[in-house]
Design an enzyme around this catalytic site. Structure first.
Site, PDB file in Angstrom:
ATOM      1  N   GLU A 175       0.783  -1.295   0.003  1.00  0.00           N
ATOM      2  CA  GLU A 175      -0.037  -0.126  -0.091  1.00  0.00           C
ATOM      3  C   GLU A 175       0.806   1.229   0.126  1.00  0.00           C
ATOM      4  O   GLU A 175       0.656   2.157   0.872  1.00  0.00           O
ATOM      5  CB  GLU A 175      -0.906   0.136   1.097  1.00  0.00           C
ATOM      6  CG  GLU A 175      -2.062  -0.928   0.945  1.00  0.00           C
ATOM      7  CD  GLU A 175      -2.995  -1.260   2.177  1.00  0.00           C
ATOM      8  OE1 GLU A 175      -2.873  -0.483   3.172  1.00  0.00           O
ATOM      9  OE2 GLU A 175      -4.231  -1.952   2.033  1.00  0.00           O
ATOM     10  N   GLU A 376      -5.349  -8.622  -1.321  1.00  0.00           N
ATOM     11  CA  GLU A 376      -6.102  -8.291  -0.121  1.00  0.00           C
ATOM     12  C   GLU A 376      -7.553  -8.032  -0.344  1.00  0.00           C
ATOM     13  O   GLU A 376      -7.819  -7.003  -1.180  1.00  0.00           O
ATOM     14  CB  GLU A 376      -5.395  -7.085   0.748  1.00  0.00           C
ATOM     15  CG  GLU A 376      -4.130  -7.358   1.394  1.00  0.00           C
ATOM     16  CD  GLU A 376      -3.655  -6.186   2.413  1.00  0.00           C
ATOM     17  OE1 GLU A 376      -4.564  -5.757   3.039  1.00  0.00           O
ATOM     18  OE2 GLU A 376      -2.623  -5.904   2.327  1.00  0.00           O
TER      19      GLU A 376
HETATM   20  C1  BG6 Z   1      -4.752  -3.141   4.583  1.00  0.00           C
HETATM   21  C2  BG6 Z   1      -3.445  -3.550   5.265  1.00  0.00           C
HETATM   22  O1  BG6 Z   1      -4.870  -1.569   4.568  1.00  0.00           O
HETATM   23  O2  BG6 Z   1      -5.610  -3.402   5.277  1.00  0.00           O
HETATM   24  C3  BG6 Z   1      -3.418  -4.570   6.259  1.00  0.00           C
HETATM   25  O3  BG6 Z   1      -2.673  -3.931   4.124  1.00  0.00           O
HETATM   26  C4  BG6 Z   1      -4.641  -4.432   7.017  1.00  0.00           C
HETATM   27  O4  BG6 Z   1      -1.985  -4.409   6.904  1.00  0.00           O
HETATM   28  C5  BG6 Z   1      -5.735  -4.444   6.333  1.00  0.00           C
HETATM   29  O5  BG6 Z   1      -4.722  -5.205   8.097  1.00  0.00           O
HETATM   30  C6  BG6 Z   1      -7.048  -4.591   7.009  1.00  0.00           C
HETATM   31  O6  BG6 Z   1      -7.040  -3.402   7.905  1.00  0.00           O
HETATM   32  P1  BG6 Z   1      -7.342  -3.563   9.244  1.00  0.00           P
HETATM   33  O7  BG6 Z   1      -7.219  -2.342   9.601  1.00  0.00           O
HETATM   34  O8  BG6 Z   1      -8.814  -3.933   9.450  1.00  0.00           O
HETATM   35  O9  BG6 Z   1      -6.386  -4.552   9.895  1.00  0.00           O
END
Ligand code: BG6
Length: 480
Positions: A175, A376
């Protein structure tokens, strides 16, 4: 329409959110090791020293460091043929500044990579996932210091050489576009020297932030170029947090507001990483925001020569953008925005938008025409363990099913889609809040926000569902 043969199915994690063992076998502290836990309404804090009265969730996390064999075996049981994880820079170079690497750190990743290979799982390694060595924050104010480029290159050269023949896919910065937003100061850039307090209280200086981001972009291009020259079998990708925005109305002012948001938050970094130069629209943004990025003579050439082979991104939600101030607001990943009346949101206020994934995939592929991967995606939600040990996470299945359906539509639209690695395939610490309660996994981990728990792993209902999805290459999506 079927997904292509050899489609990469798996899951994604990050070292600081699941390994634990934060100071074991010579590992140094990274920024997340200095962050306490928090919640949606009470932000986590960063401290300049470890304060014994605080809980630091990364210190033990879910202890993948000592459970990696069990966890990778479970991934293999689901049928993963890819596993995205990151290497903690601080395991290899504890302060980021050593001349020689920490052999014990390298050995840990030897074991992880070999274990993946034993199960026929292709590692997909993120070189930097929100894991800046804290010593570099203290010395250089993180990526604001140009010195970090060379130090990062040393680290990457070390791991490229170590894992040759065993790893094919690499991502440079997780990111990277978080650096275009204030939250990037703590997450990716480490521009938090001397700061102690809630992460929402960090003083944001866009000029500092964009300078630091420039250094990351140069570092990314340098290591891509180096890998291409020395390891022709390696494929290098970028990684963007895609925050899809729609105009709140068809008012031309909203359209322009949306275009502006999309450009500087979503496209800016990948325009550099895929095309090899700063986009023209950035100039005006810099001018109007008092930003002047200092570049060295050969930076233009470096950026041009270090373009990536494939584009990867995270996708959780979408937002609306408007020119007005009065519209109803919603939360989100890294930033909030204007509420979309057509969408529902998660408990953490992230608007759920499966069709937005299809839209986004098409936009990306239309723009760049290189292979794309969703690295993701997922629903952060609370899970309940029933008396018999089962976890009926139908809401998660529903979320993922709808997103996979739209991913398939995008493939039908013509997008060259490489694979899918949903986030937090095993429960881990939340990056934004430091919570364990915000779970994404197919595998439940008995670990709680107060630091207690046996660390026992349990299969959720989604575990069995995802196994079926992978076995059928995305054909069988029906809920169980
Ligand atoms: C992404 C990141 O933005 O979202 C992760 O690359 C992160 O590291 C994931 O865990 C989910 O976000 P969160 O805040 O729910 O953990």
């Amino acid at each position: 329409m079927s997904l292509k043969k050899g489609f990469l199915w798996g899951g994604a994690t990050a070292a600081n959110q699941f390994e634990g063992a934060w100071n074991e076998d010579g590992k140094g502290a990274s920024v997340p090791d200095m962050c306490t836990n928090g919640t949606k309404d009470s932000p986590k804090r960063i401290t300049t020293i470890i304060e014994p009265e605080n809980l630091y969730p990364s210190h033990e996390a879910i202890d993948f460091y000592h459970h990696y064999e069990e966890d990778i075996r479970l991934f293999s049981e689901m049928g993963f043929n890819v596993f995205r994880f990151s290497i903690a820079w601080t395991r290899i170079f504890p302060t980021g500044m050593e001349e020689t690497p920490n052999e014990k750190g390298l050995r840990f990743y030897d074991r992880v990579v070999d274990c993946c290979r034993k199960y026929g799982i292709e590692p997909l390694i993120t070189l930097s996932h929100y894991e800046m060595p804290y010593a570099l924050v203290e010395k250089y104010n993180g990526w604001y210091g140009r010195e970090c480029i060379e130090l990062f290159e040393r680290y990457c050269r070390t791991v490229f050489e170590r894992f040759k023949g065993r790893v094919k896919y690499w991502l440079t910065f997780n990111e990277i576009n978080s650096g275009t937003m204030p939250m990037g100061n703590v997450l990716s850039l480490g521009t938090v020297k001397g700061f102690s307090g809630p992460i929402t209280g960090i003083k944001d200086e866009p000029a500092v932030r964009f300078q630091a981001l420039h250094h990351q972009l140069v570092a990314s291009a340098k290591v891509v170029k180096y890998a291409h020259e020395n390891y022709p079998e390696y494929k290098l990708g970028n990684m963007i947090c895609f925050l899809t925005q729609y105009p709140a109305t068809c008012n031309p002012d909203d359209m322009l507001a949306c275009q502006k948001e999309m450009r500087m938050k979503n496209w800016f970094c990948s325009d550099v990483q895929v095309r090899g130069y700063y986009p023209s629209y950035a100039e005006r943004f810099f001018r109007e925001n008092g930003i002047s990025v200092k570049m060295e003579d050969d930076d233009t050439e470096i950026l041009r020569d270090g373009t990536v082979d494939f584009y990867t991104f995270s996708y959780y939600m979408s937002l609306c953008a408007s020119a007005g101030e009065a519209d109803e607001k919603t939360g989100g990943n890294l930033i909030g925005g204007v509420r979309n009346p057509y969408l529902e949101e998660s408990e953490w206020g992230w608007q759920i938008d499966p069709k937005g994934l299809r839209f986004t995939l098409n936009e990306i592929y239309d723009r760049y025409h290189i292979p794309v991967m969703v690295v993701e995606n997922g629903l952060g939600a609370r899970d309940t363990v029933e008396a018999d040990g089962s976890i009926n996470d139908d809401y998660r299945i529903e979320y993922l099913r709808k997103h996979i359906e739209q991913m398939k539509e995008a493939a039908e639209d013509g997008v060259d889609l490489m694979g899918y690695t949903p986030w937090g395939c095993i429960d881990l610490v939340s990056a934004s809040t430091g919570e364990m309660a915000k779970r994404y996994g197919f595998i439940y981990v008995d670990k709680h926000d107060d630091g207690t728990g046996t660390l026992k792993r349990l299969k959720k209902k989604s575990f069995f569902w995802y196994k079926k999805v992978i076995e059928s290459n995305g054909e069988e999506l029906a809920p169980m």
